[in-house]
Enzyme design. Sequence first.
Site, PDB file in Angstrom:
ATOM      1  CG  ASP A 227      -0.224  -0.114   2.470  1.00 12.26           C
ATOM      2  OD1 ASP A 227       1.128   0.035   2.129  1.00 12.26           O
ATOM      3  OD2 ASP A 227      -1.075  -0.922   2.777  1.00 12.26           O
TER       4      ASP A 227
ATOM      5  CG  ASP B 152       1.479  -0.146  10.974  1.00 12.38           C
ATOM      6  OD1 ASP B 152       0.290   0.840  12.185  1.00 12.38           O
ATOM      7  OD2 ASP B 152       1.153  -0.551  10.029  1.00 12.38           O
TER       8      ASP B 152
END
Length: 887
Positions: A72, A482
Amino acid sequence: MRRTRILTAVLALAAGLLAGGPPALAADAPQPATTLAADTYTWKNARIDGGGFVPGIVFNRGEKDLAYARTDIGGAYRWQESTKTWIPLLDSVGWDDWGHTGVVSLASDSADPDRVYAAVGTYTNDWDPTNGAVLRSTDRGASWKKADLPFKLGGNMPGRGMGERLAVDPHDNDVLYLGAPSGHGLWRSTDAGATWSEVTAFPNPGNYAQDPSDTSGYASDNQGIVWVTFDESTGSAGTATKTVYVGVADKENAVYRSTDAGATWQRVAGQPTGHLAHKGVLDAENGYLYLAYSDTGGPYDGGKGRLYRYATATGTWTDISPVAEADTYYGFSGLTVDRQNPGTVMATAYSSWWPDTQIFRSTDSGGTWTQAWSYTSYPDRENRYTMDVSSSPWLTWGANPSPPEQTPKLGWMTEALEIDPFDSDRMMYGTGATIYGTQNLTNWDDDTSFTITPMVRGLEETAVNDLISPPSGAPLISALGDIGGFRHTDLTKVPPMMFTQPNFTSTTSLDFAESDPNTVVRAGNLDSGPHIAFSTDNGANWFAGTDPSGVSGGGTVAAAADGSRFVWSPQGAGVHYATGFGTSWSASSGIPAGAVVESDRVDPKTFYGFKSGKFYVSTDGGATFTASSATGLPAGDSVRFKALPGAKGDVWLAGGASDGPYGLWHSTDSGATFTKLSNVDEADTVGFGKAAPGASYQTLFTSAEIDGVRGIFRSTDKGATWTRVNDDAHQWGWTGAAITGDPRVYGRVYVATNGRGVVYGDTSDTGGTEPDPGGPDPEPTGACEVTYQVTNQWGDGFQADVQLTNTGPTAWNGWSLTWSFADGQKISQLWNGSHTQSGPAVTVRNTDWNGTVAAGSSAAFGFTASRSAANTEPTAFKLGGKTCAVK
């Protein structure tokens, strides 16, 4: 991964890009006079293996073992079968086009496997200042040409796991379709991606948005046209395929079809409503279009879903869902057909976060299903698979969950699922953290266990927020979005675990005590719990601190030079200081909330801060700060600064924006005054490394624009002159978060990227570098044999694979292979080795992980290169000065 992945990317960009954004780099910008040759630095990743969402995997249906993956925000990759690794393809994306590291779709041409296409762009709202583009390659992604689009694309937008939105006509491969977001409709190219025009006859641009009330434009964007699928049974070679299916983000009108090669379009009659069709996969042999539906666009959300089969000959729709809709708490997305046995279909419950994702398999075209795991007696599970994550042990997250949860998880956000079209036993699927796969999938049908392992080596997809390289202990400690961050004791190996106790969702800042590198502090984000942690063993183990009232995020943190105290500027609360390990914090005075804080590297009582054009200094351990009288500094907050180790009050500050002061400043009086370097146009990071041989001042590194060129630069003379150490093939988009040199290895630099992990470079410049693991110019003893094979060739280029075999009696510990080209061939990209080329002479050396070659074993590497009309294969090879046999 989690929703915080969006926020991590946005916050990282907001720090250095959104305030005006990076300036455009002219294609013909002059090179600095001090630029070294591009091959003087060798670039690698500090291995993490994965670390982010992989929304798409694409196998070429015309050539075995040719596959691609899209991420992404971290570019695209090609699978290298000989080494079972992924090769990055978009490292050439530069600063001004940073958004083109987001890949919304990929297409591999099965008629001409050398052709591959990528639709790129990261955000459709104003977070990304540039429009999207379609990149096209005729050498499998080794080089690209770009077709700019008049609208934006969203590789990191909601709905990014749907697709593929980009597709090549299997019968006329000059024809491509692209589904656009934001109401821009369906687009077509008839010249192999060079130019694009809207298909004005297509009736529906979509209408679904995740959250129409979102004023940022992120969740409120119309997700548009989400997939394109050709029915190859309706065409012949050289003529455009007649029947094309298109998926639209519209819950009432999700599927359209053309039967006249795109001239006219109709809504497919009888289709189900109330859901979005995430995928549409066609089995032309049996005449079935399979569709995976969810009630939302994903990749995080989705509470209900269905699987349908459409009979293309009769128009019959059949609900083939493996469970009743009332029993779903997830949507379906990952969808694949076994091309060797087309009646075999698989799908994923992509949004089943708890207790785990689910994978379904049917061998009778969806008539009946089995699933990857099931309950025996709740909460106990029976799995059809075993998982081996020994190559990426951090995938267990250090967790110890209660049943029915397990660790490692089978996955989450599993929107990419593909069975190898040439091998029914191989399947790959993407998750929020990695690519998993199996080589014995058909064991599923025999009720015997199949093995799932990470298939992600070479694909590095972390967003990096901060980096430190202490003078002793681990050479690299990272702060990541993350997955928190890692302590690398060996850059060539995957660390066993990310930071735990606590495990931040994202680490925002790191520091260590300069005179006591065992003392390390990190700050970060956590849904609930403390936002700061400490280590007394160089980051190997951690314990949580306590938060002052109001803390909502990590912010920045600084450790005193001797580790006796800390200053913390968290989100949600003002700047605070503490003696000891943060069990009690006191508010600092004289400095605004949200300031960036750092420590002097010599005086443990001196700390620094910066906010909105003002520099602040504390000489009492962070209790009180005083604004410096320095003027002319950047007015905004896109600033990073550091104090030089070993020199009290020596501070370097980088940052700014194109509409105000922007560059690199230096102070030698603790920030009382700053001098702007006139030879640096713009700078966004600054870091220090080991001094060059004979130099008295540490080496400086910066991500900057100098002499009109954007790049990674090094200075060995206190900023008087600069050398660009990267090259146009190694740019990695946006590199404005952090940079640091290595205090133990001259020339080594660690670069933070926003989606390509931690990149590090070593120099071969005079005075140079740490030797390769096998030593400089390794000269193995014994005999050798070389197999050189041209595997692909096109107009002005070719691809070759080389296998080097140890035919002697003893193992090699490092190797260096040389040869000369006869026809002016020039290597453009090489994998599984590092190379230099001077005229026709080529030298290829081992990487860190393939230098040891046992007797009778082989090492392999490959490359792409340019050529003239002739392409004579080399017939003479030498290994460490000894002639090899040629097979």
